[in-house]
Scaffold this motif. Structure first.
Motif, PDB file in Angstrom:
ATOM      1  N   LEU A 168       0.826  -1.206   0.000  1.00  0.00           N
ATOM      2  CA  LEU A 168       0.000   0.000   0.000  1.00  0.00           C
ATOM      3  C   LEU A 168       0.860   1.255   0.000  1.00  0.00           C
ATOM      4  O   LEU A 168       0.594   2.219  -0.728  1.00  0.00           O
ATOM      5  N   VAL A 169       1.905   1.265   0.826  1.00  0.00           N
ATOM      6  CA  VAL A 169       2.803   2.420   0.849  1.00  0.00           C
ATOM      7  C   VAL A 169       3.476   2.577  -0.503  1.00  0.00           C
ATOM      8  O   VAL A 169       3.592   3.695  -1.035  1.00  0.00           O
ATOM      9  N   GLY A 170       3.900   1.478  -1.104  1.00  0.00           N
ATOM     10  CA  GLY A 170       4.506   1.555  -2.429  1.00  0.00           C
ATOM     11  C   GLY A 170       3.561   2.142  -3.457  1.00  0.00           C
ATOM     12  O   GLY A 170       3.971   2.938  -4.307  1.00  0.00           O
ATOM     13  N   ASP A 171       2.273   1.784  -3.370  1.00  0.00           N
ATOM     14  CA  ASP A 171       1.285   2.308  -4.316  1.00  0.00           C
ATOM     15  C   ASP A 171       1.105   3.812  -4.176  1.00  0.00           C
ATOM     16  O   ASP A 171       1.099   4.543  -5.175  1.00  0.00           O
ATOM     17  N   VAL A 172       0.947   4.294  -2.923  1.00  0.00           N
ATOM     18  CA  VAL A 172       0.689   5.729  -2.749  1.00  0.00           C
ATOM     19  C   VAL A 172       1.933   6.546  -3.065  1.00  0.00           C
ATOM     20  O   VAL A 172       1.833   7.678  -3.574  1.00  0.00           O
ATOM     21  N   VAL A 173       3.107   6.003  -2.811  1.00  0.00           N
ATOM     22  CA  VAL A 173       4.345   6.714  -3.142  1.00  0.00           C
ATOM     23  C   VAL A 173       4.523   6.778  -4.650  1.00  0.00           C
ATOM     24  O   VAL A 173       5.015   7.774  -5.182  1.00  0.00           O
ATOM     25  N   THR A 174       4.095   5.730  -5.345  1.00  0.00           N
ATOM     26  CA  THR A 174       4.162   5.747  -6.803  1.00  0.00           C
ATOM     27  C   THR A 174       3.243   6.825  -7.372  1.00  0.00           C
ATOM     28  O   THR A 174       3.592   7.506  -8.353  1.00  0.00           O
ATOM     29  N   ALA A 195       8.279  -1.585   9.269  1.00  0.00           N
ATOM     30  CA  ALA A 195       9.117  -0.384   9.256  1.00  0.00           C
ATOM     31  C   ALA A 195      10.260  -0.532   8.258  1.00  0.00           C
ATOM     32  O   ALA A 195      10.582   0.401   7.512  1.00  0.00           O
ATOM     33  N   ILE A 196      10.876  -1.703   8.225  1.00  0.00           N
ATOM     34  CA  ILE A 196      11.973  -1.945   7.286  1.00  0.00           C
ATOM     35  C   ILE A 196      11.451  -1.935   5.853  1.00  0.00           C
ATOM     36  O   ILE A 196      12.058  -1.330   4.961  1.00  0.00           O
ATOM     37  N   GLY A 197      10.313  -2.583   5.617  1.00  0.00           N
ATOM     38  CA  GLY A 197       9.743  -2.604   4.277  1.00  0.00           C
ATOM     39  C   GLY A 197       9.435  -1.210   3.768  1.00  0.00           C
ATOM     40  O   GLY A 197       9.731  -0.873   2.615  1.00  0.00           O
ATOM     41  N   ILE A 198       8.850  -0.359   4.638  1.00  0.00           N
ATOM     42  CA  ILE A 198       8.534   1.007   4.233  1.00  0.00           C
ATOM     43  C   ILE A 198       9.808   1.825   4.060  1.00  0.00           C
ATOM     44  O   ILE A 198       9.931   2.618   3.121  1.00  0.00           O
ATOM     45  N   GLY A 199      10.766   1.643   4.965  1.00  0.00           N
ATOM     46  CA  GLY A 199      12.021   2.380   4.865  1.00  0.00           C
ATOM     47  C   GLY A 199      12.743   2.129   3.552  1.00  0.00           C
ATOM     48  O   GLY A 199      13.332   3.043   2.966  1.00  0.00           O
ATOM     49  N   ARG A 200      12.670   0.913   3.060  1.00  0.00           N
ATOM     50  CA  ARG A 200      13.317   0.599   1.787  1.00  0.00           C
ATOM     51  C   ARG A 200      12.608   1.280   0.624  1.00  0.00           C
ATOM     52  O   ARG A 200      13.231   1.638  -0.384  1.00  0.00           O
TER      53      ARG A 200
END
Length: 283
Positions: A168-174, A195-200
């Protein structure tokens, strides 16, 4: 592939609104230094091979482990899964994985380098079978997304269904690259997986604040963050002391049996969340 979250705190809602104005993070305090006072358990596959056993003795252990009776239960473990776990345990314990195919060969007194003692292998497999201790705690790690994360007793094992929150974070950042500069929070970080997944995903411009009330969890999460060289992207806030977070871009909150995700106060999963101000890191 359709993703389902049976234990999340609600059903999917519409796609999140992406603001064009990025909230700038203010300063925060009560951060935990990278060197936590508690020493986390090192996963088996990362331990130095300072132990040894003869191939014959290892074969005896392997035969014993395969034939150890499983206590009667209304919900017995899958025999196929247990055989697979036994193979993984052996692979993690051996310095040289090529020794595994030799386990069925004739007796051999050649020394085999191990990352744990043979006595400990007997002990942990008995715990796995007779006490139903989770396999992840036996080997000290869990595979989650493309990560191998340290876990131990007292720290929740990352669940596969929570991987969707990183997506989800990857989608909104895209959709809006400015969100990579935001301040995100992972409350109840556990092993630090989310946290690690989002940080990357955020890269060098963003930051994730990770908190947990458990000192053991903070120690394990710190270990995982350092192992993936994300100390600048993921910062820990002591959940036992007062802290302050405002103007968050997004927040992931883990609770027993559910995980919630909010973006700019709009709940993707769970009830509506309005204020972006927390009086303390413990919520």
């Amino acid at each position: 592939m359709k993703l389902s979250i049976p234990r999340a705190c609600g059903s999917w809602s519409k796609s999140p609104p992406v603001s064009t104005t990025l909230h700038k993070p203010i300063s925060f305090y009560s951060s935990i230094p990278s060197s936590s006072p508690l020493k986390p358990q090192v996963p088996l596959f990362l331990r130095p091979p300072i132990h040894s056993a003869t191939l014959s003795d290892l074969q005896k252990w392997h035969h014993w482990a395969k034939t150890l009776p499983v206590p009667h239960s209304d919900d017995p473990p899958d025999p196929t899964l247990l055989r697979r776990e036994l193979k993984w345990l052996l692979e993690d314990a051996l310095e040289v994985h090529s020794s595994v195919p030799q386990m069925g060969s004739h007796s051999d007194d050649r020394p085999i380098k191990l990352r744990t003692s043979l006595e400990q292998l007997y002990s942990v497999w008995r715990q796995r079978i007779e006490e139903r201790r989770p396999f992840q705690y036996v080997v000290g790690c869990e595979h989650w997304r493309d990560l191998v994360l340290s876990v131990q007793d007292g720290v929740l094992i990352p669940r596969p269904e929570t991987e969707v929150f990183v997506d989800l974070v990857g989608d909104v950042v895209t959709q809006n690259g400015d969100l990579t500069q935001g301040l995100w929070a992972d409350l109840g970080t556990g092993s630090g997986a989310i946290a690690i997944g989002i940080g990357r995903i955020l890269g060098p411009r963003g930051r994730v604040i990770a908190t947990d009330l458990s000192p053991v969890a903070v120690s394990v999460a710190s270990f995982n963050v350092q192992r993936y060289s994300l100390q600048k992207a993921v910062v820990f806030l002591d959940g036992l002391r007062k802290g302050k977070l405002t103007y968050l871009t997004g927040l992931i909150e883990g609770k027993p049996g559910k995980v919630c995700f909010w973006l700019y106060g709009k709940a993707l999963l769970g009830s509506q969340f309005h204020p972006w101000v927390f009086g303390s890191a413990s919520g």
